[in-house]
Design an enzyme around this catalytic site. Structure first.
Site, PDB file in Angstrom:
ATOM      1  N   GLU A  60      49.196 -29.259  63.121  1.00 14.40           N
ATOM      2  CA  GLU A  60      50.308 -30.212  63.055  1.00 14.40           C
ATOM      3  C   GLU A  60      50.352 -31.216  64.210  1.00 14.40           C
ATOM      4  OE1 GLU A  60      53.400 -27.383  60.637  1.00 14.40           O
ATOM      5  OE2 GLU A  60      53.271 -27.108  62.786  1.00 14.40           O
TER       6      GLU A  60
HETATM    7  C1  TNX Z   1      54.047 -23.968  60.331  1.00 17.14           C
HETATM    8  S1  TNX Z   1      51.435 -22.824  60.062  1.00 17.14           S
HETATM    9  C2  TNX Z   1      53.643 -23.866  61.639  1.00 17.14           C
HETATM   10  C3  TNX Z   1      54.606 -23.426  62.655  1.00 17.14           C
HETATM   11  C4  TNX Z   1      55.957 -23.130  62.069  1.00 17.14           C
HETATM   12  C5  TNX Z   1      55.796 -22.479  60.732  1.00 17.14           C
HETATM   13  C6  TNX Z   1      57.074 -22.072  60.107  1.00 17.14           C
HETATM   14  C7  TNX Z   1      51.300 -23.398  61.499  1.00 17.14           C
HETATM   15  C8  TNX Z   1      50.027 -23.242  62.112  1.00 17.14           C
HETATM   16  N1  TNX Z   1      52.357 -24.001  62.074  1.00 17.14           N
HETATM   17  O1  TNX Z   1      54.694 -24.380  63.681  1.00 17.14           O
HETATM   18  O2  TNX Z   1      56.612 -22.296  62.947  1.00 17.14           O
HETATM   19  O3  TNX Z   1      55.128 -23.358  59.863  1.00 17.14           O
HETATM   20  O4  TNX Z   1      56.850 -21.347  58.934  1.00 17.14           O
END
Ligand code: TNX
Length: 620
Positions: free
Chosen positions: A387
């Site tokens: 992200e």
């Molecule tokens: C996605 S999956 C994220 C996290 C959040 C989560 C909540 C991933 C690698 N990153 O930053 O906490 O979703 O479900």
């Protein structure tokens, strides 16, 4: 852990909670304010099951305690129904019951080991597990006469068949013998032995009853070498005793990796000598505005050592280049605009990043990962990589490749979320896959270039997802995950183009935007964690929902007896009889103490790679 709640915690600041959004193509699940009903029900049931501690006698569990002894609860009930040899989670590779060969533990039982430190250590752990409930002395003696005279023998043997984690367990009326090629194998054999005793063995205090082990033999080895769980200590901080207790939970189910998500936008949780403000400043916040916290180097060493004694490897994650807002609050020089922002206590994702064009950023990465490598005996360093929506793909790939080289220079092997797939391969690298479909050509290509996968499909393995619409904590962007959904998938065939031999294993991540206490952690882990553990350990041939459901049901009384919170999923035929006796429920909030925990909806992460964040975060 945070102190036992005596008053309602502050509700999260609604202005800091992002509105829920879902990825296109996902089930349109109802967004509703969570009710406290489910957690309260679980707490109430546990409280009813438990024998109420006398006033003023509410011990706070200490480091790694599963069992909290209290003399006032001794000898109150008899052990529950007897266990069959196959009633083990995760399911063993081979089980051969023998009728009439049950073994009964007595006050005279001795634990015998050879003159090997690893075996002696496991013998001590076995004695520690069995003494509180049985009240038996169970001395450990240097001698491996196989089960002679009604004893339990633990023996290290030269057996290539058993591999580095396998074991063989033989129960006859004359004695019990556990054999393995390693201390880890013996330890896992002991976890099986523990499950074969009545649930009352989890009692913190002596319990009257017959301590019967069913006769026969079990030969067992794991399907995958990597079986993990992740605890996000960044969104909410969990202190050392909480983490040690989680390690105990992992060990019960033969999970051998604890991934600690140590840094995120809301907090930096590990002391770094060369950049002290990271923990001092960046650690002093968390979701909802609580005090946060961080691990000193000694705290972290303690966690690593406690895990190692239980054959659990710690995988530390420093999430880069995104999810770095807390680092920027501590060192504005790392921010693209050079300005330190105020702390962030909401639950958005994807807005922050360290400046990938600055050399200072790479000094920071090298210093942090270098110090962490020194503190971490295990082979893995996790660099996150998810992200980073605001970093362009070319700059992102270049950053990841440099970070991979920095990890390699520390002598460790790099792990990253599967968003790092487009970057060049680096020796041994492991991608942690959290997609929700079965097609991911970018990841499959990285696998063809040499990467291995740890599978954490968000719609099966994310333990921060709600069980059902009315369970109080968690998200639903990847769907609702009750036990069957957690269980019904095959890591060996899950991602198209990824062969089983490229799968290192599985991991169940627990993100903690909405998880604030030890009891809430346990509520989210149980009963789903054992489902993921079974996928990681058991041969595919044993996969069978009906059988799993029945085996798992017997663990409800174990958790209740040990004071472990869990969700009484309606999918599982929990036995109705009350547990034999119970540990105090100090860590389990009642409705009055802990009304509706907020369940903020996070912005929706991408499944395929960086893209623009769906909603703006603070300006960086
Ligand atoms: C996605 S999956 C994220 C996290 C959040 C989560 C909540 C991933 C690698 N990153 O930053 O906490 O979703 O479900």
């Amino acid at each position: 852990m945070p102190p036992v709640p005596t008053a309602a915690p502050e509700p999260l600041d609604p202005s800091s909670v992002a509105a829920g959004e879902r990825p296109a193509g996902h089930a349109d699940l109802p967004v509703r304010e969570p009710a406290a009903a489910e957690l309260a029900r679980a707490a109430t049931r546990s409280a009813e099951d438990a024998l109420a501690p006398p006033p003023g006698d509410v011990p706070v569990p200490s480091a790694g305690d599963v069992l909290v002894p209290s003399a006032s609860r001794a000898d109150r009930a008899a052990p529950a129904a007897r266990v069959r040899l196959g009633d083990v989670v995760p399911a063993p590779e081979r089980v051969a019951p023998v009728a009439g060969a049950d073994f009964v533990l007595t006050p005279d039982t001795v634990i015998r080991v050879g003159p090997d430190d690893a075996a002696r250590a496991v013998a001590g752990q076995l004695a520690d597990l069995l003494r509180p409930a049985t009240g038996y002395p169970l001395p450990v003696a240097d001698d491996t006469r196989a089960g002679a005279g009604g004893d339990i023998a633990l023996a290290l043997v030269d057996s290539a068949d058993l591999g580095p984690e396998g074991y063989r367990l033989d129960v006859t009326s004359g004695g019990v013998r556990v054999e393995a090629a390693t201390g880890a194998g013996l330890f896992f054999g002991v976890q099986t032995l523990r499950q074969l005793l009545p649930a009352a063995v989890e009692s913190p205090t002596p319990t009257a009853g017959r301590w019967v082990l069913p006769g026969g033999s079990i030969t067992d080895r794991p399907r995958f070498p990597y079986r993990g769980a992740m605890l996000d200590v960044a969104r909410h901080f969990f202190d050392v005793p909480d983490v040690l207790r989680v390690i105990d939970h992992l060990a019960r189910y033969k999970i051998n990796h604890l991934h600690l998500h140590l840094t995120d936008d809301q907090g930096w949780r590990i002391a770094v000598d060369s950049w002290p403000r990271l923990a001092e400043v960046g650690g002093a916040s968390e979701v909802g505005g609580g005090p946060g916290g961080h691990y000193s180097r000694d705290d972290y060493r303690r966690i690593v050592a406690y895990a190692a004694e239980r054959h659990v490897t710690v995988v530390p994650e420093i999430d880069l280049p995104g999810h770095t807002h807390a680092a920027l609050t501590a060192y504005g020089e790392l921010a693209p605009d050079g300005v330190a922002p105020p702390p962030y206590t909401g639950t958005e994702v994807g807005f922050s990043y360290v400046d990938p064009t600055s050399e200072r950023t790479y000094e920071f990465v090298a210093d942090v990962l270098g110090e962490l490598a020194v503190l971490t005996p295990g082979p893995w360093l996790h660099i996150g990589g998810d992200e980073a929506f605001k970093v362009r793909p070319e700059a992102y790939a270049a950053f990841v490749e440099r970070a991979q080289r920095i990890v390699a220079a520390t002598g460790r092997t790099v792990v990253g979320w599967h968003q790092i797939a487009p970057a060049a391969h680096s020796e041994g690298r492991v991608l942690q896959w959290w997609g929700t479909g079965g097609e991911d050509p970018v990841t499959a290509d990285a696998v063809r270039r040499g990467a291995r996968l740890v599978l954490s499909p968000a719609n099966h393995a994310y333990l921060d997802m709600k069980y059902a619409p009315d369970t109080p904590i968690g998200h639903d962007w990847a769907g609702l995950i009750d036990v069957r959904r957690a269980y019904d998938w095959d890591p060996g065939t899950h991602v198209a183009g990824v062969p089983a031999d490229a799968v290192l294993g599985v991991e169940a991540p627990l993100w903690t935007e909405s998880v604030t206490s030890r009891a809430e952690v346990e509520f989210m882990l149980f009963p789903r964690l054992p489902a993921i553990a079974e996928l990681g350990w058991s041969p595919r041939a044993t996969h069978d929902w009906a059988g799993f459901r029945d085996r798992l049901a017997g663990h409800g009384p174990r958790w209740a007896t040990a004071g472990v919170a869990f969700h009484r999923s309606p999918e599982i035929p929990w036995p109705t009889e009350p547990p034999a006796s119970a540990a105090p429920q100090a860590a389990i909030p009642t409705q009055a103490e802990h009304p509706a925990p907020s369940a903020p909806q996070t912005a929706i992460p991408t499944q395929t790679g960086p893209k623009e964040a769906p909603a703006p975060g603070p300006s960086v």
